[in-house]
Design a protein around this motif. Structure first.
Motif, PDB file in Angstrom:
ATOM      1  N   ALA A  27      11.896   5.572  19.911  1.00  0.00           N
ATOM      2  CA  ALA A  27      10.900   6.528  19.404  1.00  0.00           C
ATOM      3  C   ALA A  27       9.506   5.925  19.298  1.00  0.00           C
ATOM      4  O   ALA A  27       8.511   6.655  19.272  1.00  0.00           O
ATOM      5  N   HIS A  28       9.421   4.602  19.214  1.00  0.00           N
ATOM      6  CA  HIS A  28       8.119   3.946  19.082  1.00  0.00           C
ATOM      7  C   HIS A  28       7.744   3.175  20.340  1.00  0.00           C
ATOM      8  O   HIS A  28       6.784   2.399  20.317  1.00  0.00           O
ATOM      9  N   ALA A  29       8.472   3.393  21.418  1.00  0.00           N
ATOM     10  CA  ALA A  29       8.191   2.662  22.658  1.00  0.00           C
ATOM     11  C   ALA A  29       6.817   3.045  23.205  1.00  0.00           C
ATOM     12  O   ALA A  29       6.479   4.230  23.253  1.00  0.00           O
ATOM     13  N   PRO A  30       6.033   2.060  23.620  1.00  0.00           N
ATOM     14  CA  PRO A  30       4.779   2.395  24.299  1.00  0.00           C
ATOM     15  C   PRO A  30       5.080   3.036  25.644  1.00  0.00           C
ATOM     16  O   PRO A  30       6.090   2.740  26.285  1.00  0.00           O
ATOM     17  N   LEU A  31       4.216   3.929  26.064  1.00  0.00           N
ATOM     18  CA  LEU A  31       4.447   4.701  27.278  1.00  0.00           C
ATOM     19  C   LEU A  31       3.417   4.346  28.341  1.00  0.00           C
ATOM     20  O   LEU A  31       2.279   3.993  28.026  1.00  0.00           O
ATOM     21  N   ILE A  32       3.837   4.476  29.603  1.00  0.00           N
ATOM     22  CA  ILE A  32       2.973   4.189  30.741  1.00  0.00           C
ATOM     23  C   ILE A  32       2.975   5.396  31.670  1.00  0.00           C
ATOM     24  O   ILE A  32       4.038   5.936  31.985  1.00  0.00           O
ATOM     25  N   MET A  33       1.813   5.825  32.098  1.00  0.00           N
ATOM     26  CA  MET A  33       1.681   6.846  33.131  1.00  0.00           C
ATOM     27  C   MET A  33       0.735   6.310  34.194  1.00  0.00           C
ATOM     28  O   MET A  33      -0.269   5.667  33.874  1.00  0.00           O
ATOM     29  N   ILE A  34       1.062   6.591  35.450  1.00  0.00           N
ATOM     30  CA  ILE A  34       0.270   6.063  36.561  1.00  0.00           C
ATOM     31  C   ILE A  34      -0.143   7.201  37.483  1.00  0.00           C
ATOM     32  O   ILE A  34       0.706   7.929  37.995  1.00  0.00           O
ATOM     33  N   GLU A  35      -1.423   7.340  37.694  1.00  0.00           N
ATOM     34  CA  GLU A  35      -1.968   8.296  38.649  1.00  0.00           C
ATOM     35  C   GLU A  35      -2.282   7.521  39.927  1.00  0.00           C
ATOM     36  O   GLU A  35      -3.296   6.813  40.009  1.00  0.00           O
ATOM     37  N   VAL A  68       0.098   5.999  24.888  1.00  0.00           N
ATOM     38  CA  VAL A  68       0.265   5.889  26.337  1.00  0.00           C
ATOM     39  C   VAL A  68      -0.850   5.049  26.958  1.00  0.00           C
ATOM     40  O   VAL A  68      -2.005   5.107  26.529  1.00  0.00           O
ATOM     41  N   THR A  69      -0.469   4.254  27.917  1.00  0.00           N
ATOM     42  CA  THR A  69      -1.436   3.579  28.774  1.00  0.00           C
ATOM     43  C   THR A  69      -1.493   4.369  30.073  1.00  0.00           C
ATOM     44  O   THR A  69      -0.500   4.437  30.810  1.00  0.00           O
ATOM     45  N   GLU A  78       0.540  -1.322  41.823  1.00  0.00           N
ATOM     46  CA  GLU A  78      -0.691  -1.810  41.212  1.00  0.00           C
ATOM     47  C   GLU A  78      -0.827  -1.279  39.786  1.00  0.00           C
ATOM     48  O   GLU A  78      -1.222  -2.012  38.868  1.00  0.00           O
ATOM     49  N   GLY A  79      -0.508   0.000  39.589  1.00  0.00           N
ATOM     50  CA  GLY A  79      -0.610   0.582  38.257  1.00  0.00           C
ATOM     51  C   GLY A  79       0.297  -0.099  37.255  1.00  0.00           C
ATOM     52  O   GLY A  79      -0.106  -0.356  36.102  1.00  0.00           O
ATOM     53  N   LEU A  80       1.521  -0.401  37.649  1.00  0.00           N
ATOM     54  CA  LEU A  80       2.456  -1.082  36.752  1.00  0.00           C
ATOM     55  C   LEU A  80       1.968  -2.482  36.417  1.00  0.00           C
ATOM     56  O   LEU A  80       2.057  -2.932  35.262  1.00  0.00           O
ATOM     57  N   GLU A  81       1.465  -3.183  37.419  1.00  0.00           N
ATOM     58  CA  GLU A  81       0.970  -4.542  37.165  1.00  0.00           C
ATOM     59  C   GLU A  81      -0.181  -4.513  36.164  1.00  0.00           C
ATOM     60  O   GLU A  81      -0.256  -5.359  35.265  1.00  0.00           O
ATOM     61  N   ARG A  82      -1.059  -3.546  36.305  1.00  0.00           N
ATOM     62  CA  ARG A  82      -2.175  -3.453  35.368  1.00  0.00           C
ATOM     63  C   ARG A  82      -1.713  -3.037  33.983  1.00  0.00           C
ATOM     64  O   ARG A  82      -2.209  -3.550  32.961  1.00  0.00           O
ATOM     65  N   ALA A  83      -0.745  -2.119  33.915  1.00  0.00           N
ATOM     66  CA  ALA A  83      -0.264  -1.661  32.607  1.00  0.00           C
ATOM     67  C   ALA A  83       0.519  -2.733  31.874  1.00  0.00           C
ATOM     68  O   ALA A  83       0.423  -2.864  30.647  1.00  0.00           O
ATOM     69  N   LEU A  84       1.304  -3.506  32.628  1.00  0.00           N
ATOM     70  CA  LEU A  84       2.172  -4.513  32.012  1.00  0.00           C
ATOM     71  C   LEU A  84       1.504  -5.879  31.905  1.00  0.00           C
ATOM     72  O   LEU A  84       2.003  -6.758  31.184  1.00  0.00           O
ATOM     73  N   GLY A  85       0.426  -6.070  32.664  1.00  0.00           N
ATOM     74  CA  GLY A  85      -0.247  -7.356  32.620  1.00  0.00           C
ATOM     75  C   GLY A  85       0.486  -8.450  33.354  1.00  0.00           C
ATOM     76  O   GLY A  85       0.310  -9.635  33.045  1.00  0.00           O
ATOM     77  N   ARG A  86       1.314  -8.091  34.327  1.00  0.00           N
ATOM     78  CA  ARG A  86       2.064  -9.092  35.104  1.00  0.00           C
ATOM     79  C   ARG A  86       2.522  -8.451  36.407  1.00  0.00           C
ATOM     80  O   ARG A  86       2.652  -7.224  36.491  1.00  0.00           O
ATOM     81  N   PRO A  87       2.802  -9.256  37.416  1.00  0.00           N
ATOM     82  CA  PRO A  87       3.346  -8.714  38.670  1.00  0.00           C
ATOM     83  C   PRO A  87       4.727  -8.115  38.453  1.00  0.00           C
ATOM     84  O   PRO A  87       5.556  -8.685  37.728  1.00  0.00           O
ATOM     85  N   THR A  88       4.986  -6.988  39.067  1.00  0.00           N
ATOM     86  CA  THR A  88       6.296  -6.348  38.901  1.00  0.00           C
ATOM     87  C   THR A  88       7.369  -7.015  39.734  1.00  0.00           C
ATOM     88  O   THR A  88       8.552  -6.776  39.523  1.00  0.00           O
ATOM     89  N   HIS A  89       6.971  -7.859  40.688  1.00  0.00           N
ATOM     90  CA  HIS A  89       7.963  -8.507  41.531  1.00  0.00           C
ATOM     91  C   HIS A  89       8.354  -9.882  41.021  1.00  0.00           C
ATOM     92  O   HIS A  89       9.138 -10.594  41.645  1.00  0.00           O
ATOM     93  N   ARG A  90       7.803 -10.314  39.856  1.00  0.00           N
ATOM     94  CA  ARG A  90       8.118 -11.641  39.338  1.00  0.00           C
ATOM     95  C   ARG A  90       9.596 -11.742  39.009  1.00  0.00           C
ATOM     96  O   ARG A  90      10.166 -10.849  38.373  1.00  0.00           O
ATOM     97  N   ALA A  91      10.232 -12.800  39.415  1.00  0.00           N
ATOM     98  CA  ALA A  91      11.653 -12.997  39.119  1.00  0.00           C
ATOM     99  C   ALA A  91      11.840 -13.162  37.612  1.00  0.00           C
ATOM    100  O   ALA A  91      11.084 -13.876  36.948  1.00  0.00           O
ATOM    101  N   LYS A  92      12.845 -12.525  37.080  1.00  0.00           N
ATOM    102  CA  LYS A  92      13.085 -12.580  35.636  1.00  0.00           C
ATOM    103  C   LYS A  92      14.068 -13.701  35.297  1.00  0.00           C
ATOM    104  O   LYS A  92      14.920 -14.069  36.100  1.00  0.00           O
ATOM    105  N   ALA A  93      13.943 -14.216  34.115  1.00  0.00           N
ATOM    106  CA  ALA A  93      14.892 -15.226  33.652  1.00  0.00           C
ATOM    107  C   ALA A  93      16.251 -14.585  33.424  1.00  0.00           C
ATOM    108  O   ALA A  93      16.357 -13.385  33.181  1.00  0.00           O
ATOM    109  N   ALA A  94      17.287 -15.385  33.484  1.00  0.00           N
ATOM    110  CA  ALA A  94      18.647 -14.849  33.395  1.00  0.00           C
ATOM    111  C   ALA A  94      18.892 -14.140  32.081  1.00  0.00           C
ATOM    112  O   ALA A  94      19.673 -13.186  32.003  1.00  0.00           O
TER     113      ALA A  94
END
Length: 513
Positions: A27-35, A68-69, A78-94
């Motif tokens: 219910a308190h999650a920040p939201l992202i919308m990309i145009e 909302v951002t 590009e929109g996700l990278e800007r909203a999250l402040g990181r590349p979306t293709h970065r490998a995640k830790a286990a």
């Protein structure tokens, strides 16, 4: 731990897409919308459609405020990278887990993109009555192939308790289509009912129109059709107002003439709710439940309510699930081997180039509003494409681009299966096309036309009548083996002017009829 951000697509704009009670985000999650501008570059959309979608997205962002951002970017990545402040293709830790949630997108392209991103959890689809798993179970019981609408619709009615009196359908019949095929009135050019709900544009609409003008002048995007004023809801409040207005003022008269056409009354008694439904501003459950309450209260007759419920709980759900069930290869089905390109007059919505009054009128409706109801879509636009042998994949793309309620999941089964019979009968039992007699009976479009619906050849030959017989001739062997079309095919043997008809049809080619 802070709640994970949640990404909202532009057709997931209602409150049910961020409701934790129904599998949504915290219910308190920040939201992202990309145009994403790339979406408008990908296809030459109808200008009114681009306006509606951007207006709805920006209105939703304004409602959500600081939660909302809202990012205006070239692409989703590009929109996700800007909203999250990181590349979306970065490998995640286990042990990192998913860092972003999104509800199941409505197109394969968007679904595959989201699923391929690192750290994204795709939540179940919202905005439909039947979950994917339950449809798969139903389809499995039918062998996965004999998936006709009627059986699915009855199953949904029983499962949801819609228009049911105990274990029986309300009124004792599942299907009241027979009551809903009345021709239009012959003594007036519009129905005697209250007009449809219409919105009032605001500063956000002005901003959207300014941006579209600027992008088009710069050559960044290109549109077809006309824009303005906005005719469909762009907010949840507007969508609810449109639903209330329809149920109160228009639903009672909807059923009888839902398949009829009047030149001066393109909306007839139709709800115009497909656009807000497909933007996610309305949930289908609230639409059908409100309609059923009107029936139970004695405010709307059963044939009207059943017809409306069938459109949403039957056809809309059916199309949504077949889109996923048939797979990506369904897009390329072409059982009739139709390969003709769409002519320029059709691509440009050039109604003025068309002599046939029915086609000119309907094409002008699409040009001016980005909408026309299901019978003009199927029996005028789709029938023209089918009779002339246009490439079904190109026809699908045209419907997707040119209708405000058109999305990939909507148009792929509707056009490939229902309209163009390109799947060879997976979805319907016969091609849906006709001669001018059907259009004459169900509309007032033939009276002022330069052509006569009864004429097959000559200067006044109706292009739909001639096209119908030419279509049957071209696919004679296939259609003679179909019990629903065999009788019509046998009628070819009674035509003494078939040769002349085929010659005239060939000479017309792809010229505007």
């Amino acid at each position: 731990m802070a709640p994970r951000p949640h990404w909202i697509f532009g057709d997931q704009l209602g409150p049910h897409f961020i409701d934790p009670r129904h599998g949504g985000p915290d219910a308190h999650a920040p939201l992202i919308m990309i145009e994403a501008r790339s979406v408008l570059r990908r296809r030459r959309f109808h200008r009114a459609k681009a306006h509606l979608v951007l207006s709805a997205m920006r209105h939703r962002a304004a409602e959500l405020g600081d939660r909302v951002t809202y990012v205006r970017a070239e692409t989703y990545a590009e929109g996700l990278e800007r909203a999250l402040g990181r590349p979306t293709h970065r490998a995640k830790a286990a042990d990192e887990g998913a860092r972003l949630t999104v509800h199941h997108p409505t197109s394969r392209r968007a679904r595959d993109f989201a699923a391929a991103l690192d750290g994204v959890e795709v939540l179940p689809a919202r905005g439909f009555l039947v979950p994917h798993a339950e449809f798969a179970e139903w389809a499995g019981r039918h062998g996965g192939t004999s998936l006709r609408l009627e059986g699915f619709y009855r199953w949904v009615r029983e499962r949801r308790g819609l228009l049911m009196d105990g274990e029986e359908p309300a009124g004792g019949r599942w299907n009241l289509d027979h009551d809903n095929r009345e021709p239009p009135p012959r003594d007036r050019d519009t129905l005697d009912i209250k007009g449809p709900w219409r919105p009032r544009e605001d500063a956000i609409d002005e901003e959207v129109r300014h941006d579209l003008d600027r992008w088009e002048r710069a050559g960044d995007v290109s549109f077809v059709g006309r824009d303005g004023p906005r005719r469909f809801p762009a907010t949840r409040r507007e969508a609810l107002a449109a639903l209330r207005h329809f149920v109160t003022h228009r639903l009672p008269g909807f059923g009888g003439q839902e398949d009829a056409m009047l030149a001066a009354d393109p909306v007839m008694s139709h709800s115009l709710l497909s656009a807000p439904l497909n933007l996610g501003l309305l949930d289908p459950a609230e639409c059908v439940e409100r309609a059923e309450r009107a029936y139970r209260a004695g405010d709307a007759p059963l044939n009207s309510v059943e017809g409306f419920v069938r459109q949403i709980a039957g056809w809309r759900e059916y199309v949504w699930h077949l889109y996923w069930h048939f797979g990506e290869d369904y897009r390329h089905r072409n059982a009739l081997r139709h390969t003709a390109p769409l002519p320029d007059w059709f691509l440009e919505l050039d109604a003025g180039a068309v002599t046939a009054n029915c086609l000119s009128t309907v094409l002008a409706q699409v040009r001016d509003t980005g909408w026309t109801h299901h019978i003009p879509r199927l029996m005028v636009l789709g029938s023209r494409a089918l009779q002339d042998g246009w490439d079904p994949e190109a026809v699908t793309d045209w419907f997707h681009r040119c209708f405000v309620d058109g999305y990939d999941w909507v148009m792929l089964p509707n056009v490939v299966g229902m309209s163009q019979y390109a799947d060879g009968g997976l979805m319907t039992t016969k091609p849906y096309t006709s001669g001018g007699a059907y259009i004459h009976r169900m509309s007032d479009l033939c009276g002022p036309c330069a052509y006569r619906p009864t004429d097959r050849t000559g200067e006044r030959a109706c292009p739909f009548t001639a096209g119908y017989w030419a279509f049957l001739h071209r696919h004679r062997d296939r259609l003679a083996a179909n019990h629903r079309t065999a009788r019509a095919v046998h009628g070819l043997d009674r035509l003494t002017d078939l040769g002349e008809l085929l010659d005239e049809t060939a000479r017309r080619g792809d010229a505007a009829p």
